[in-house]
Design a protein around this motif. Structure first.
Motif, mmCIF file in Angstrom:
data_model
loop_
_atom_site.group_PDB
_atom_site.id
_atom_site.type_symbol
_atom_site.label_atom_id
_atom_site.label_comp_id
_atom_site.label_asym_id
_atom_site.label_seq_id
_atom_site.Cartn_x
_atom_site.Cartn_y
_atom_site.Cartn_z
ATOM 1 N N ASP A 1 0.845 -1.185 0.000
ATOM 2 C CA ASP A 1 0.000 0.000 0.000
ATOM 3 C C ASP A 1 0.883 1.238 0.000
ATOM 4 O OD1 ASP A 1 -2.783 0.345 -0.212
ATOM 5 O OD2 ASP A 1 -2.883 1.200 1.795
ATOM 6 N N CYS A 2 0.752 2.046 -1.047
ATOM 7 C CA CYS A 2 1.667 3.153 -1.340
ATOM 8 C C CYS A 2 1.115 4.469 -0.794
ATOM 9 C CB CYS A 2 1.855 3.299 -2.841
ATOM 10 S SG CYS A 2 2.265 1.782 -3.734
ATOM 11 N N HIS A 3 1.891 5.132 0.039
ATOM 12 C CA HIS A 3 1.462 6.376 0.666
ATOM 13 C C HIS A 3 2.613 7.365 0.748
ATOM 14 C CE1 HIS A 3 -2.385 4.773 2.386
ATOM 15 N NE2 HIS A 3 -1.719 3.634 2.254
ATOM 16 N N SER A 4 2.253 8.628 0.984
ATOM 17 C CA SER A 4 3.254 9.629 1.361
ATOM 18 C C SER A 4 2.574 10.693 2.198
ATOM 19 C CB SER A 4 3.919 10.261 0.127
ATOM 20 O OG SER A 4 3.043 11.181 -0.506
ATOM 21 N N ILE A 5 3.368 11.449 2.933
ATOM 22 C CA ILE A 5 2.845 12.472 3.825
ATOM 23 C C ILE A 5 3.957 13.477 4.105
ATOM 24 C CG2 ILE A 5 3.499 11.286 5.973
ATOM 25 C CD1 ILE A 5 0.734 12.144 7.120
ATOM 26 N N ARG A 6 3.574 14.686 4.424
ATOM 27 C CA ARG A 6 4.565 15.695 4.798
ATOM 28 C C ARG A 6 5.370 15.222 6.010
ATOM 29 N NH1 ARG A 6 1.267 20.287 6.355
ATOM 30 N NH2 ARG A 6 -0.608 19.029 5.979
ATOM 31 N N SER A 7 6.612 15.560 6.047
ATOM 32 C CA SER A 7 7.505 15.022 7.075
ATOM 33 C C SER A 7 7.359 15.709 8.424
ATOM 34 C CB SER A 7 8.965 15.120 6.606
ATOM 35 O OG SER A 7 9.331 16.473 6.390
ATOM 36 N N VAL A 8 6.755 16.893 8.439
ATOM 37 C CA VAL A 8 6.560 17.624 9.695
ATOM 38 C C VAL A 8 5.097 18.058 9.776
ATOM 39 C CG1 VAL A 8 7.210 19.621 11.085
ATOM 40 C CG2 VAL A 8 8.950 18.437 9.726
ATOM 41 N N ILE A 9 4.354 17.416 10.681
ATOM 42 C CA ILE A 9 2.945 17.753 10.913
ATOM 43 C C ILE A 9 2.700 17.651 12.414
ATOM 44 C CG2 ILE A 9 0.539 17.266 10.349
ATOM 45 C CD1 ILE A 9 1.426 15.848 7.840
ATOM 46 N N PRO A 10 2.916 18.735 13.152
ATOM 47 C CA PRO A 10 2.847 18.654 14.619
ATOM 48 C C PRO A 10 1.524 18.150 15.165
ATOM 49 C CG PRO A 10 3.904 20.693 13.922
ATOM 50 C CD PRO A 10 3.365 20.049 12.685
ATOM 51 N N ARG B 1 4.797 5.733 13.969
ATOM 52 C CA ARG B 1 3.533 6.474 14.010
ATOM 53 C C ARG B 1 2.515 5.884 13.039
ATOM 54 N NH1 ARG B 1 -0.741 7.929 13.662
ATOM 55 N NH2 ARG B 1 -1.706 9.972 14.070
ATOM 56 N N PHE B 2 2.984 5.363 11.918
ATOM 57 C CA PHE B 2 2.099 4.763 10.919
ATOM 58 C C PHE B 2 2.383 3.269 10.845
ATOM 59 C CE2 PHE B 2 2.728 9.190 9.793
ATOM 60 C CZ PHE B 2 1.418 9.632 9.716
ATOM 61 N N ARG B 3 1.472 2.476 11.372
ATOM 62 C CA ARG B 3 1.703 1.038 11.405
ATOM 63 C C ARG B 3 0.802 0.260 10.443
ATOM 64 N NH1 ARG B 3 -0.868 2.051 16.545
ATOM 65 N NH2 ARG B 3 -2.858 0.942 16.727
ATOM 66 N N GLY B 4 0.224 0.998 9.504
ATOM 67 C CA GLY B 4 -0.652 0.354 8.529
ATOM 68 C C GLY B 4 -2.074 0.778 8.736
ATOM 69 N N GLY B 5 -2.719 1.229 7.656
ATOM 70 C CA GLY B 5 -4.100 1.675 7.746
ATOM 71 C C GLY B 5 -5.092 0.532 7.630
ATOM 72 N N TRP B 6 -6.348 0.895 7.392
ATOM 73 C CA TRP B 6 -7.402 -0.117 7.322
ATOM 74 C C TRP B 6 -7.140 -1.113 6.199
ATOM 75 C CZ3 TRP B 6 -11.472 -1.518 3.924
ATOM 76 C CH2 TRP B 6 -12.409 -2.398 4.477
ATOM 77 N N THR B 7 -6.627 -0.643 5.086
ATOM 78 C CA THR B 7 -6.363 -1.528 3.950
ATOM 79 C C THR B 7 -5.383 -2.627 4.341
ATOM 80 O OG1 THR B 7 -6.732 0.315 2.430
ATOM 81 C CG2 THR B 7 -5.550 -1.595 1.564
ATOM 82 N N THR B 8 -4.268 -2.243 4.924
ATOM 83 C CA THR B 8 -3.252 -3.214 5.323
ATOM 84 C C THR B 8 -3.812 -4.202 6.339
ATOM 85 O OG1 THR B 8 -1.580 -1.497 4.992
ATOM 86 C CG2 THR B 8 -0.904 -3.444 6.224
ATOM 87 N N ARG B 9 -4.528 -3.687 7.305
ATOM 88 C CA ARG B 9 -5.046 -4.540 8.369
ATOM 89 C C ARG B 9 -6.188 -5.433 7.883
ATOM 90 N NH1 ARG B 9 -5.321 -0.076 13.319
ATOM 91 N NH2 ARG B 9 -3.590 1.203 12.563
#
Length: 271
Positions: free
Chosen positions: A143-152, A196-204
């Motif tokens: 499952d391919c994702h990306s996110i900004r590296s700094v999101i307090p 922080r990200f251990r897999g979303g609903w798709t992965t689970r």
């Protein structure tokens, strides 16, 4: 527009892309405020980043934006991370906790979007996993994702470049998690497993290694491949030239580990 785009291949690998779509139907766009219409939390250019890396890979991509409905959330609305800050099935805010709706959808509208967008995406993903498993005896969902590296609002500090999610090792064979981790380590860039990200609903939902379906999520820090994480989010050609071979090596090692995990255990000779 169709809610899902499918490119079929004949390898065991299925690439899921729930967050790269930017299509927002006009009636829904009209409900977004000015901030929401920026589509700030898109997984920018991920379909291009992974395109063509592995011969025969199947790609299942949601065309719709995650603000329409998040294809990587439980359709029941249950939180992925109870007790932690996160966005929901239909997000109310950006990842910076800024409201995105001038007119937020009610429960009936959310149910309608589940049926119109979320369900077709997952029906396609389920069908493609079943198809390649029928060919090989097993399937690998990456499952391919990306996110900004700094999101307090979502996490402290700076996110590692590679964020591997297997829900604590439950969604894929141990060899596959290890292969992914080691391949990420070999790049020399920062990485973490089940941080922080251990897999979303798709992965689970799909990861059932005992049934021959292995699922693993990769959340890339956007700083690893974009010129800037602020809008407009354009790719950095130099970063891409480095990252794509690394991703190809990661996927190759995952597939080799999956093939090894699928082999029957050798029979010990009787004494």
């Amino acid at each position: 527009m169709d809610p899902v785009q499918i490119v079929q291949g004949d390898s065991p690998l299925v690439l899921g892309l729930p967050h790269t779509g930017t299509w927002v139907p006009e009636d829904i766009r009209a409900q977004l405020n000015a901030e929401g219409q920026l589509l700030r939390d898109t997984d920018w250019h991920i379909h291009q980043l992974y395109g063509g890396l592995i011969d025969g890979a199947t790609m299942v991509r949601a065309s719709f934006h995650r603000y329409v409905i998040d294809a990587n959330r439980d359709p029941s609305g249950q939180s992925l991370y109870p007790g932690q800050t996160t966005t929901g099935l239909v997000p109310e805010t950006t990842f910076d906790n800024v409201p995105i709706w001038a007119e937020a959808p009610d429960a009936a509208e959310v149910s309608h979007r589940v049926a119109q967008y979320h369900a077709p995406y997952h029906a396609a993903l389920d069908a493609e996993l079943a198809r390649v498993k029928a060919i090989h005896g097993y399937a690998v969902l990456y499952d391919c994702h990306s996110i900004r590296s700094v999101i307090p609002w979502l996490f402290e500090g700076t996110l590692p470049d590679f964020n591997i999610g297997t829900d604590g090792g439950t969604t894929c064979a141990a060899q596959i998690e290890a292969a992914c981790r080691d391949a990420c380590a070999a790049t020399g860039q920062s990485h973490v497993v089940n941080g922080r990200f251990r897999g979303g609903w798709t992965t689970r939902h799909y990861g059932r290694p005992g049934r021959g379906i292995h699922a693993i999520q990769m959340e890339l820090a956007q700083s690893a491949y974009l010129e800037t994480e602020d809008l407009p989010s354009e790719v950095d050609a130099e970063k891409i030239a480095t990252l794509r071979p690394q991703l190809k090596a990661i996927l190759t090692d995952i597939l080799q580990a999956a093939e090894a995990a699928a082999r029957p255990a050798p029979q010990l000779p009787r004494l």
